[in-house]
Design a protein around this motif. Structure first.
Motif, PDB file in Angstrom:
ATOM      1  N   HIS A 278       0.838  -1.193   0.000  1.00  0.00           N
ATOM      2  CA  HIS A 278       0.000   0.000   0.000  1.00  0.00           C
ATOM      3  C   HIS A 278       0.876   1.247   0.000  1.00  0.00           C
ATOM      4  O   HIS A 278       1.982   1.226   0.551  1.00  0.00           O
ATOM      5  N   HIS A 336       1.270  -3.694   5.299  1.00  0.00           N
ATOM      6  CA  HIS A 336       0.636  -2.995   4.175  1.00  0.00           C
ATOM      7  C   HIS A 336       0.715  -3.774   2.869  1.00  0.00           C
ATOM      8  O   HIS A 336       0.677  -3.186   1.786  1.00  0.00           O
ATOM      9  N   ALA A 338      -0.216  -5.554  -0.404  1.00  0.00           N
ATOM     10  CA  ALA A 338      -1.357  -5.196  -1.241  1.00  0.00           C
ATOM     11  C   ALA A 338      -1.393  -5.978  -2.540  1.00  0.00           C
ATOM     12  O   ALA A 338      -2.082  -5.594  -3.479  1.00  0.00           O
TER      13      ALA A 338
END
Length: 383
Positions: A278, A336, A338
């Protein structure tokens, strides 16, 4: 052989133990050589000896990077698969232990001349080279076999190659060229690639980015350590880049630390653009990389001024921060992650989110959803 052929101290110790027969003396001597220790060790002491032989702290760090590579490679919405992840970590740890043990076997004469390595088990005589070779071989074969049969051939091949690269290329190169640091950085970059390969069955750009992070991180990490240990490395006969404060050798090393901090920033900013993590990760990584670069610049400045005290302080700060930097950065990457599952990966391991979206596209705008009726214990269908 006659009892008189043995050293006097051996004859005295055997006499105190009640050993009188020459054949028994030979048996005991052979047993001691195979065991490689001067006295019986407790279980706790054996564990400590094997931890030192396999460089337990280093192996733990290597295993952590493999786990991070595995976790980041798993798409969002897909179960991580902790069994395979655990097997990957164990196999990677055993391979790292094997490489570290072979490294110590080959460097016994060098380690005897260095202050920081005089307590290693092969130097102190707690283990014999034969004993260490058996342990190193067993760990290597065990780790590679575990990865081969429980994970996939690619991950096993990377593990085997890394053992060879560390033990047969990096280790002897340390005594001949400063470029050993770059070879060692490749060795350190492979474990997260192994983790990625274990999760996906392949090596793609994401795997190379994870490896790139480890490669560049090792430059400020190791070059700051090499500066602090420079006299010890010279005593051991090793060629390392950092020289004394004010020298061109140290300037070259400090320039490398700053340069690789910039490389880290480029990699960390590129990862979100490729959909691996992210964008929040880039913000957190930029903060870490900014501190890393600042400390590298301080190391460069102090070294250029020629002050030994300031340079030692700057190098120590850079080294200590590098130990905090890596787990923090990898933790943010896992937090994070993604990556999106591809149709091929979905068919292989399943993805609840993509399965649901496929149902919508196949059945149209109306889809039956089953929810609990809070007013009664029955279930109903809502369109």
């Amino acid at each position: 052989p006659a009892a008189g052929a043995l050293p006097s101290n051996k004859r005295e110790s055997f006499a105190k133990a009640g050993i009188r027969d020459a054949a028994e003396e030979v048996r005991v001597v052979g047993s001691e050589k195979l065991r490689g220790v001067s006295k019986e060790l407790s279980l706790k002491e054996w564990v400590a000896v094997y931890q030192d032989l396999g460089k337990f702290k280093l192996c733990s760090l290597v295993t952590m990077t493999a786990a991070a590579g595995y976790a980041v490679a798993v798409p969002v919405g897909v179960g991580i698969g902790f069994h395979t992840m655990a097997v990957t970590c164990v196999g990677t740890g055993l391979a790292a232990m094997s490489a570290s043990a072979f490294n110590q076997i080959f460097e016994i004469p060098n380690d005897k001349r260095m202050t920081r390595t005089t307590k290693r088990p092969l130097v102190t005589g707690k283990l014999s080279p034969l004993h260490a070779t058996v342990v190193a071989s067993a760990a290597g074969v065990g780790g590679v076999s575990l990865l081969l049969f429980q994970v996939n051939p690619l991950t096993a091949g990377l593990a085997a190659a890394n053992i060879g690269l560390y033990a047969l290329v990096y280790t002897p190169m340390k005594q001949h060229s400063i470029w050993n640091t770059w070879v060692g950085a490749v060795v350190g970059a492979i474990p997260p690639v192994m983790g990625w390969a274990a999760a996906t069955g392949g090596v793609d750009l994401g795997a190379l980015l994870m490896g790139g992070v480890l490669f560049s991180w090792q430059m400020p990490h190791f070059l700051s350590l090499a500066y602090m240990m420079r006299r010890d490395y010279i005593a051991g006969g090793f060629k390392m880049m950092p020289g004394e404060p004010g020298t061109a050798e140290l300037t070259r090393a400090t320039n490398a630390t700053m340069r690789h901090c910039l490389y880290l920033e480029a990699i960390c900013c590129g990862a979100p653009m490729l959909g691996i993590v992210h964008p929040y990760f880039a913000v957190e990584a930029t903060l870490l990389n900014g501190i890393f670069f600042y400390l590298s610049a301080q190391f460069h400045k102090a070294g250029g001024e020629g002050s030994s005290g300031k340079t030692n302080t700057a190098a120590r700060r850079l080294f200590l921060f590098s130990l905090l930097y890596l787990p923090a950065l990898l933790g943010f990457a896992v937090l994070h992650r993604a990556k999106v599952a591809t149709p091929a990966l979905e068919d292989k391991i399943g993805c609840p989110f993509l399965d649901a979206s496929k149902m919508v596209s196949e059945q149209g705008s109306s889809i039956a959803v089953t929810v609990p009726n809070k007013t009664s214990k029955s279930w109903f269908s809502h369109s």
